[in-house]
Design an enzyme around this catalytic site. Structure first.
Site: not given
Ligand code: PEP
Length: 249
Positions: A9, A11, A95, A97, A167, A173, A213
């Site tokens: 992803n 973003k 997601h 976000e 998630e 992040g 992460s």
């Molecule tokens: C994501 O954006 O779905 C995500 C898991 O981000 P990160 O790996 O940066 O935590």
């Protein structure tokens, strides 16, 4: 055996030129890799460049969202037909976000999910608790509620291509990863909810990815869990070497 799916992803990162450069570096690192499915989800403006770069390869391209209407006065949105017309196969839905910053709700996630499945796109539907919910012992309830609402009025037949991503919002992040055991427990909750909604045979086939992460250093321990069917990777997917290392966990 569920084939694992490793999805990037991106973003709101990378221009079309940066997208082409990523694939130039990434291809040689994953050429011939068939053990896992690889999906890259760039921003909309990079989709054409990504599709062109990935043509004929073992990499599929996905979008980061989809609207539920085929067309209309919905400024800033993109429909399933538009994505399909380009050659897009996958799409991220719900997601955190989108939920946190753009007013996405369980109901709009359900609408987007339905539209994706109806159209033949493969949705990666994200669910996950925030830190306060985990600390209050509400994780299982939150995951169950998100699944029940996201999957509302979708038949198991229609849902055949569904992929879910667990998630935990506190891990996205932040550099804080769920332990493999903790992630596996949450995946089991999601699988039980899917079994109640769609039936046991469906749930046993359902792929549930972990996201939050994921890095080259922790990917193999996470992927070793039987409950974890792949990863949704944000930050560490932006660099070809690090995403390839995760793909090859
Ligand atoms: C994501 O954006 O779905 C995500 C898991 O981000 P990160 O790996 O940066 O935590």
């Amino acid at each position: 055996m569920r084939k694992k799916l490793i999805a990037a992803n991106w973003k709101m990162y990378k221009t079309p030129d940066e997208t082409r450069a990523f694939f130039r570096d990434f291809f040689p690192l994953v050429v011939g890799h068939e053990r896992d499915e690889i999906v890259v989800c760039p921003p909309y403006i990079d989709l054409a460049a990504a599709l062109e770069a990935a043509r004929g390869s073992n990499i599929s391209i996905g979008a980061q969202n989809v609207h539920w209407k085929p067309e209309g006065a919905f400024t800033g949105e993109i429909s399933a037909n538009m994505l399909l017309s380009l050659g897009i196969t996958h799409v991220i839905v719900g997601h955190s976000e989108r939920r946190q910053y753009f007013g996405e709700t369980d109901d709009t996630v359900n609408l987007r999910l339905k539209a994706a499945l109806e159209s033949g796109l493969i949705p990666i539907c994200c669910v996950g608790e925030v830190l306060e919910e985990r600390e209050a012992g509400l994780t299982d309830d939150v995951l169950r509620r998100q699944c029940v609402r996201a999957f509302h009025a979708i038949s198991s037949k229609k849902a055949a291509k569904l992929v879910v991503a667990y998630e935990p919002v506190w891990a996205i992040g932040t550099g804080k990863t769920a332990t493999p055991e903790l992630a596996a427990e949450a995946h089991a909750v999601i699988r039980r909810a899917a079994a109640e909604i769609f039936g046991e045979p469906f749930a046993s086939q359902l792929r549930i990815l972990y996201g939050g992460s994921v890095k080259p250093e922790n990917a193999s321990a996470l992927m070793a869990q039987e409950e974890i069917d792949g990863a949704l990777v944000g930050g560490a997917s932006l660099e070809a070497k690090s995403f390839a290392a995760i793909v090859k966990y």
